[in-house]
Design a protein around this motif. Structure first.
Motif, PDB file in Angstrom:
ATOM      1  N   CYS A 355       0.775  -1.226   0.078  1.00  0.00           N
ATOM      2  CA  CYS A 355       0.181   0.015   0.039  1.00  0.00           C
ATOM      3  C   CYS A 355       0.783   1.197   0.051  1.00  0.00           C
ATOM      4  O   CYS A 355       1.602   1.387   0.995  1.00  0.00           O
ATOM      5  CB  CYS A 355      -1.008   0.022   1.330  1.00  0.00           C
ATOM      6  N   GLU A 356       0.819   2.221  -0.927  1.00  0.00           N
ATOM      7  CA  GLU A 356       1.671   3.219  -1.128  1.00  0.00           C
ATOM      8  C   GLU A 356       0.705   4.682  -1.534  1.00  0.00           C
ATOM      9  O   GLU A 356       1.072   5.381  -1.956  1.00  0.00           O
ATOM     10  CB  GLU A 356       2.453   3.325  -2.341  1.00  0.00           C
ATOM     11  N   ASN A 357      -0.532   4.260  -0.700  1.00  0.00           N
ATOM     12  CA  ASN A 357      -1.703   5.573  -1.048  1.00  0.00           C
ATOM     13  C   ASN A 357      -1.712   6.327   0.441  1.00  0.00           C
ATOM     14  O   ASN A 357      -2.157   5.669   1.366  1.00  0.00           O
ATOM     15  CB  ASN A 357      -3.005   4.864  -1.343  1.00  0.00           C
ATOM     16  N   ALA A 358      -0.892   7.495   0.536  1.00  0.00           N
ATOM     17  CA  ALA A 358      -0.929   7.920   1.806  1.00  0.00           C
ATOM     18  C   ALA A 358      -2.195   8.478   2.678  1.00  0.00           C
ATOM     19  O   ALA A 358      -2.422   8.154   3.772  1.00  0.00           O
ATOM     20  CB  ALA A 358      -0.118   9.316   1.469  1.00  0.00           C
ATOM     21  N   CYS A 359      -3.187   8.880   1.523  1.00  0.00           N
ATOM     22  CA  CYS A 359      -4.545   9.238   2.270  1.00  0.00           C
ATOM     23  C   CYS A 359      -5.323   7.985   2.563  1.00  0.00           C
ATOM     24  O   CYS A 359      -5.976   8.053   3.646  1.00  0.00           O
ATOM     25  CB  CYS A 359      -5.402   9.947   0.913  1.00  0.00           C
ATOM     26  N   ALA A 360      -4.984   6.843   2.140  1.00  0.00           N
ATOM     27  CA  ALA A 360      -5.720   5.560   2.652  1.00  0.00           C
ATOM     28  C   ALA A 360      -5.172   5.047   3.953  1.00  0.00           C
ATOM     29  O   ALA A 360      -5.704   4.953   4.928  1.00  0.00           O
ATOM     30  CB  ALA A 360      -5.415   4.458   1.558  1.00  0.00           C
TER      31      ALA A 360
END
Length: 550
Positions: A355-360
């Protein structure tokens, strides 16, 4: 009325009210005559009278002013140069004074305690108003306490202007009181004071050779006692100088694993802006140029003080550069605790999972109780991306373009390492113990750390081993001294030679209860008094305040 408004040597006739809600005491001086101040002949022939209006202590929150009828008498001595003279209420007033002696004493006490500016502001609501300049005059005119003979003295220096002008303070260690304050710390001044005040048997001092010579000249029979705190300080400074030179070599040693790993936390700062990186590189280039200039002059035999003046560098910087075998890099600064630290383990697991989605990631830890913004997660993830962000301002090629984990483990600075070496082993955390174990992989560093620890133990225990007889109380120190002089490390050998030169004072420090702690405390009070006077604290005024303050 006489009980309520007592005026020594005077009689109160009536009480009235003046302007500004002040109380006016109308009175006269008791007696039928007076003596001429020139010829001391008594006279009762009244020539005339006048009124003096001095201020007095307040009453019930109101300022008090006196109206004293003062008579002038004729001198009947034909040979006296004075024709007339005025009677004087000596116990109440000084000659030509505008305030009574007791009011002047109260105002002076406030000025000595709080300073002139603060004292003037305090005296106004207390109904004893006066100006700051008047308070300064009262402090200067106040008589100093009579000196009493001192048997045990502590002497230390203090800064009138730090780095430029220094004075000396002498403290009676038995009565816990400042004995005197001297304008400088030179040998002639201190030795002259000691010759004027004989009877001193013990003198506690720091490791200053200037004070050692002064005591030897001014009080040759007195026992000199080195301060134990300064001994520990000198030991830490010695190992810090050695660590500065050996730091590049020690930084290349591998890290030692810790048994009890601390909680996860950030070990590197977030990436800086390009302008900050450029400024940091320029600053490093200037430091390298200064280091090379210092080393070149030092190896050519130029004294450190001349190098400092020529290159306009601090003496401590010149000493550090001269002792360093290679350019001493600044130690990496470890960030302090962050509100993101409790969630780093979870973030790392999610990042490893892909996972590299900062908002998630932010939404997930926000549901777990994180109260920060998504910007903190963005900055944490920015250094760990394997692919560039689709919506980022820049697109980087594939692969990990920067990773703090790829750097070798940073080593603490020489100052921090020196503090760890002087701490007791039982007071070290697991991380600190692992740091010392890392540098102890170097053979020379292991010897230096072991000697430093033993020296601190000897000083803290005052060199007395369990079960030792009083005649053998200095044996641990003697054993350490012999080992340190043969250890093969030049910095430690030089330190041991200096201790041997001051051996009598150091052995007294390990066998007597006296130290310079009281002098350090009095210097703290002196600094407070100096800073209360807003730049008006020249030496004469400061000395008065120090000696008058209980």
């Amino acid at each position: 009325m006489e009980t309520l408004y007592s005026l020594p040597g005077c009689r109160v006739e009536r009480v009235t009210h003046g302007c500004s809600a002040e109380v006016v005491l109308v009175g006269r001086i008791e007696g039928t005559g007076a003596r001429c101040p020139a010829c001391q002949m008594p006279s009762s022939s009244v020539h005339g009278s006048y009124v003096r209006r001095p201020a007095d202590l307040p009453c019930a929150g109101h300022a008090v002013q006196l109206e004293l009828r003062v008579r002038r008498f004729c001198c009947r001595n034909p040979e006296c140069s004075r024709r007339t003279f005025a009677e004087r209420p000596v116990r109440l007033l000084s000659s030509r004074a505008r305030r009574t002696r007791r009011l002047a004493a109260a105002q002076c006490s406030v000025g000595v305690t709080t300073g002139a500016e603060a004292g003037a502001r305090l005296l106004k609501p207390l109904a004893m108003p006066t100006s700051p300049d008047t308070l300064l005059r009262l402090i200067r005119r106040a008589p100093l306490p009579l000196p009493s003979p001192a048997r045990v003295l502590g002497i230390d220096d203090w800064a009138l202007r730090k780095g430029r002008t220094y004075g000396s303070i002498l403290v009676d260690l038995e009565v816990h009181r400042v004995r005197d304050v001297l304008p400088d710390r030179s040998t002639p001044t201190v030795s002259a004071w000691l010759r004027r005040h004989p009877g001193v048997e013990v003198i506690a001092r720091d490791r200053s050779t200037e004070y050692a010579r002064a005591v030897a000249l001014g009080a040759p029979d007195a026992q000199q006692v080195a301060d134990r705190w300064h001994l520990l300080l000198n030991g830490r400074q010695t190992i810090e100088r050695w660590l500065t030179g050996a730091h590049p070599r020690l930084r290349a040693l591998p890290a030692v694993s810790k048994e009890d790993a601390p909680p996860a936390r950030r070990h590197a700062s977030f990436p800086r802006a390009h302008t900050e990186v450029r400024a940091r590189e320029e600053s490093r280039a200037h430091r390298i140029a200064a280091y090379e200039a210092v080393r070149r002059r030092y190896l050519a035999g130029e004294p450190l003080l001349r190098i400092s003046r020529t290159l306009r560098l601090a003496r401590g910087t010149v000493r550090k550069y001269a002792a360093a075998e290679s350019f001493p890099e600044r130690a990496a600064r470890v960030p302090g605790a962050s509100i993101l630290d409790p969630y780093l383990e979870y973030l790392t697991q999610r990042h490893v999972a892909g996972c590299e989605n900062a908002c998630a990631l932010w939404r997930e830890i926000h549901a777990q109780g994180f109260h920060g913004t998504s910007r903190q997660v963005h900055r944490w993830l920015q250094t760990r991306r394997t692919t560039p962000s689709r919506f980022g301002p820049r697109r980087y090629p594939g692969g990990n373009w920067w990773s703090p984990d790829a750097r070798p483990d940073a080593l603490a600075s020489p100052k921090q390492l020196a503090w760890l070496c002087t701490k007791t082993p039982s007071g070290l955390t697991s991380t600190e113990a692992a740091t010392l174990a890392r540098i102890e992989q170097d053979e020379e560093a292991a010897r230096v750390v072991a000697l430093t620890r033993r020296f601190c133990e000897v000083v803290r225990s005052r060199g007395v081993s369990h079960g030792a007889t009083p005649t053998k109380s200095c044996w641990p120190f003697e054993a350490w001294l012999g080992e340190a002089r043969r250890c093969g490390v030049r910095a430690v050998e030089t330190f041991a030679e200096g201790l041997e030169q001051d051996g009598a004072a150091i052995r007294a420090a390990l066998t007597t209860p006296w130290s310079n702690a009281q002098a350090e405390g009095q210097i703290t009070k002196l600094k407070l008094l100096k800073r209360q006077m807003y730049g008006r604290a020249d030496f004469d005024l400061l000395r008065h305040r120090v000696l008058l303050t209980v």
